[in-house]
Design a protein around this motif. Structure first.
Motif, mmCIF file in Angstrom:
data_model
loop_
_atom_site.group_PDB
_atom_site.id
_atom_site.type_symbol
_atom_site.label_atom_id
_atom_site.label_comp_id
_atom_site.label_asym_id
_atom_site.label_seq_id
_atom_site.Cartn_x
_atom_site.Cartn_y
_atom_site.Cartn_z
ATOM 1 N N ASN A 213 15.393 44.021 37.830
ATOM 2 C CA ASN A 213 15.807 42.843 38.591
ATOM 3 C C ASN A 213 16.172 41.674 37.674
ATOM 4 N N LEU A 214 15.550 41.623 36.475
ATOM 5 C CA LEU A 214 15.912 40.560 35.538
ATOM 6 C C LEU A 214 17.292 40.797 34.943
ATOM 7 N N LEU A 215 17.576 42.043 34.586
ATOM 8 C CA LEU A 215 18.914 42.334 34.069
ATOM 9 C C LEU A 215 19.978 42.057 35.122
ATOM 10 N N GLN A 216 19.689 42.417 36.371
ATOM 11 C CA GLN A 216 20.654 42.137 37.435
ATOM 12 C C GLN A 216 20.898 40.643 37.557
ATOM 13 N N GLN A 217 19.859 39.844 37.387
ATOM 14 C CA GLN A 217 20.028 38.398 37.471
ATOM 15 C C GLN A 217 20.920 37.888 36.343
ATOM 16 N N VAL A 218 20.775 38.453 35.158
ATOM 17 C CA VAL A 218 21.628 38.048 34.036
ATOM 18 C C VAL A 218 23.094 38.311 34.366
ATOM 19 N N PHE A 219 23.404 39.539 34.776
ATOM 20 C CA PHE A 219 24.805 39.900 34.989
ATOM 21 C C PHE A 219 25.387 39.204 36.219
ATOM 22 N N LEU A 220 24.556 38.966 37.245
ATOM 23 C CA LEU A 220 25.056 38.225 38.406
ATOM 24 C C LEU A 220 25.417 36.798 38.006
ATOM 25 N N ASN A 221 24.584 36.202 37.161
ATOM 26 C CA ASN A 221 24.869 34.843 36.716
ATOM 27 C C ASN A 221 26.171 34.791 35.922
ATOM 28 N N LEU A 222 26.369 35.776 35.050
ATOM 29 C CA LEU A 222 27.606 35.813 34.264
ATOM 30 C C LEU A 222 28.824 36.015 35.159
ATOM 31 N N LEU A 223 28.695 36.872 36.180
ATOM 32 C CA LEU A 223 29.824 37.112 37.089
ATOM 33 C C LEU A 223 30.138 35.866 37.916
ATOM 34 N N LEU A 224 29.099 35.187 38.404
ATOM 35 C CA LEU A 224 29.332 33.994 39.209
ATOM 36 C C LEU A 224 29.936 32.869 38.366
ATOM 37 N N ASN A 225 29.506 32.752 37.118
ATOM 38 C CA ASN A 225 30.112 31.764 36.230
ATOM 39 C C ASN A 225 31.590 32.064 36.017
ATOM 40 N N ALA A 226 31.898 33.341 35.850
ATOM 41 C CA ALA A 226 33.295 33.733 35.662
ATOM 42 C C ALA A 226 34.119 33.434 36.915
ATOM 43 N N ILE A 227 33.540 33.702 38.086
ATOM 44 C CA ILE A 227 34.250 33.425 39.345
ATOM 45 C C ILE A 227 34.500 31.925 39.485
ATOM 46 N N ASN A 228 33.500 31.117 39.150
ATOM 47 C CA ASN A 228 33.667 29.662 39.230
ATOM 48 C C ASN A 228 34.717 29.151 38.260
ATOM 49 N N ALA A 229 34.950 29.879 37.167
ATOM 50 C CA ALA A 229 35.938 29.464 36.180
ATOM 51 C C ALA A 229 37.364 29.813 36.607
ATOM 52 N N MET A 230 37.508 30.516 37.733
ATOM 53 C CA MET A 230 38.841 30.909 38.229
ATOM 54 C C MET A 230 39.028 30.427 39.662
ATOM 55 N N PRO A 231 39.101 29.123 39.895
ATOM 56 C CA PRO A 231 39.231 28.608 41.274
ATOM 57 C C PRO A 231 40.539 29.019 41.957
ATOM 58 N N ASP A 232 41.553 29.355 41.166
ATOM 59 C CA ASP A 232 42.846 29.752 41.733
ATOM 60 C C ASP A 232 43.080 31.244 41.614
ATOM 61 N N GLY A 233 42.016 32.015 41.461
ATOM 62 C CA GLY A 233 42.156 33.462 41.330
ATOM 63 C C GLY A 233 42.332 33.879 39.885
ATOM 64 N N GLY A 234 42.300 35.208 39.667
ATOM 65 C CA GLY A 234 42.467 35.726 38.312
ATOM 66 C C GLY A 234 41.900 37.120 38.196
ATOM 67 N N GLU A 235 41.580 37.511 36.991
ATOM 68 C CA GLU A 235 41.066 38.850 36.731
ATOM 69 C C GLU A 235 39.670 38.753 36.105
ATOM 70 N N LEU A 236 38.810 39.638 36.567
ATOM 71 C CA LEU A 236 37.434 39.686 36.061
ATOM 72 C C LEU A 236 37.120 41.136 35.708
ATOM 73 N N ARG A 237 36.709 41.357 34.451
ATOM 74 C CA ARG A 237 36.413 42.709 33.979
ATOM 75 C C ARG A 237 34.976 42.780 33.477
ATOM 76 N N VAL A 238 34.352 43.905 33.788
ATOM 77 C CA VAL A 238 33.033 44.226 33.221
ATOM 78 C C VAL A 238 33.170 45.563 32.512
ATOM 79 N N ASP A 239 33.010 45.557 31.183
ATOM 80 C CA ASP A 239 33.172 46.773 30.376
ATOM 81 C C ASP A 239 31.842 47.138 29.724
ATOM 82 N N LEU A 240 31.471 48.393 29.887
ATOM 83 C CA LEU A 240 30.244 48.905 29.273
ATOM 84 C C LEU A 240 30.606 50.027 28.323
#
Length: 485
Positions: free
Chosen positions: A381-408
């Motif tokens: 659950n802690l790791l999920q919180q880390v990645f959710l925070n990173l994804l939400l920050n990325a979404i907030n950085a694209m108010p007009d849309g864009g591309e979001l990638r997660v690569d493992l």
């Protein structure tokens, strides 16, 4: 006048021998008169040989020394007993000078003419005494620091057997120093940590640098404390290892604070996702509402009735799934133990949480997993919180849309996760402090600036690292590195 026998001259060779001794040497007769002295005494006392030979010791030594010490009585005792007296101490402080400390020995001699003499050897150990006192003062201070510390401080021998155990260790563990003296440190750890503790101590003994670990310390009655340990070698003046020292800090309050901070950040994340959640739940509710209107018609065809029922069931299941995911994420978790975790599953579950949000903001989300499963030791659950925070920050950085990638991908014994967006980017002046608590570049009235600092602490707890690269106007990439099994 002195007795002529008291002034017998020493052969030249003996006098040269006395003069070569770097300590004070005097020969004293039974009448307590000085028969011979060496050059060292004359220099230190600033006396001449003429003013010294033949004089009684009370005329040569300062009165205060004779009054405050037993020097004269000890000389007389040696004459009576014929036995040497060694290792006596006397101190003297003249006005305006620092205290002087001397060690002296008295050795009886028998002369050829039957007379008796004693040799008085005096060594000035003032500097040695001062250094010894300074060492004792430093030792007392260090002991006071160790005993006053609120952290556990202990030392072991080279084999890991406990030698010292401070007051904080007694208080936190409920075990006295006598209870643990001579026991192996690993025996004091929880059963599941004993093997790792033995391995860490073996690494220190083999020459490894300082080691850190988090292990539970049993405190009796089935209770235990989570303790953060730092181990390092103790070495002597020659660089040889003489033992190990360990400092342990009770993490109970810190973990509780971290849990409250993480929960606050979860609630903040839910607030950010609220718009997408509402949109996603409204669609199945609209479907249900339409189907219910059809079902209200008593003349509805049976096939259409069955289709309406199926649509209602599917829409309810979809809404229920969305709500269940949110509740599972938002629910406070007291599970703080590392466990074998599939990183791929964590990333997939996290991506599913933001699926609604990216749709609302017209962002394309791509999840690229090099392998279908990647196991590591983590708190899911802690790791999920880390990645959710990173994804939400990325979404907030694209108010007009864009591309979001997660690569493992996997690189040797590391899992590398890159979260990349095409958003507004981060100015270079902020990159160095972006993981600092309360730092935020977004002008959000409800932001706490704790999100990335919490991410940083969680990744550190998992023995990993997190970094960022960014160009203003082009986007950012956050990279998380974690050790794998």
């Amino acid at each position: 006048m002195s007795n002529p026998n008291d002034q017998d001259s020493l052969p030249l060779g003996y006098q040269q021998l006395l003069d070569g001794i770097p300590s004070t040497v005097l020969m004293v007769s039974e009448s307590l008169r000085i028969c011979a002295v060496n050059q060292h005494f004359l220099e230190k006392s600033r006396r001449s040989e003429r003013d010294t030979i033949g004089r009684r010791i009370m005329e040569v030594f300062p009165r205060v020394i004779l009054e405050r010490t037993d020097l004269q009585a000890n000389i007389e005792q040696v004459f009576r007993s014929g036995q040497p007296m060694r290792g006596e101490q006397m101190s003297y402080r003249a006005p305006g000078i620092s205290r002087r400390v001397y060690f002296y020995s008295i050795v009886p001699l028998s002369c050829d003419n039957g007379s008796k003499r004693v040799m008085l050897f005096v060594e000035d150990v003032s500097e040695r005494a001062r250094l010894s006192e300074e060492v004792r003062r430093v030792e007392r201070r260090l002991a006071s620091v160790v005993e006053s510390a609120s952290d556990i401080v202990l030392s072991t021998d080279n084999e890991g057997r406990i030698r010292t155990w401070n007051t904080a260790a007694e208080t936190l563990s409920g075990l006295s120093a006598a209870d643990v003296f001579g026991r192996w440190f690993a025996q004091l750890c929880a059963d599941e940590d004993c093997e790792e503790a033995s391995r860490v101590l073996a690494q220190i003994k083999a020459g490894s640098q300082s080691q850190t670990a988090e292990w539970r310390l049993p405190t009796g009655a089935g209770q235990s404390l989570l303790v953060s340990w730092v181990f390092s070698a103790m070495r002597d003046d020659y660089g040889e290892m003489i033992g190990m020292v360990a400092v342990g800090r009770d993490l109970t309050e810190r973990r509780e604070l971290e849990m409250h901070l993480r929960q606050s950040q979860k609630l903040a994340a839910l607030g950010v996702m609220a718009g997408g959640i509402a949109h996603e739940i409204r669609n199945p509710l609209s479907t249900c509402y339409s189907a219910v209107q059809f079902l209200d018609d008593p003349d509805l065809d049976e096939d259409l009735r069955r289709e309406c029922i199926d649509k209602i069931k599917a829409s309810v299941e979809k809404a229920s799934g969305i709500i269940e995911n949110l509740l599972r994420f938002a629910r406070p978790s007291a599970d703080d133990e590392m466990q074998e975790t599939d990183l791929c599953a964590v990333l997939q579950d996290t991506a599913e949480l933001v699926t609604n949000q990216v749709k609302v903001q017209q962002i394309s989300l791509t999840l690229s997993l090099e392998v279908p499963h990647l196991q590591l030791r983590a708190i899911p659950n802690l790791l999920q919180q880390v990645f959710l925070n990173l994804l939400l920050n990325a979404i907030n950085a694209m108010p007009d849309g864009g591309e979001l990638r997660v690569d493992l991908r996997q690189v040797q014994n590391l899992a590398l996760v890159d979260v990349t967006d095409t958003g507004v980017g981060i100015p270079s002046s902020e990159l160095q402090k972006i993981f600092d608590p309360f730092h935020t570049s977004r002008q959000t009235p409800n932001g706490t600036g704790l999100g990335l600092s919490i991410c940083y602490s969680i990744i550190q707890r998992h023995l990993g690292s997190i970094s960022v690269t960014s160009r203003v106007g082009e986007g950012s990439t956050f990279r998380v590195q974690l050790p794998i099994l």
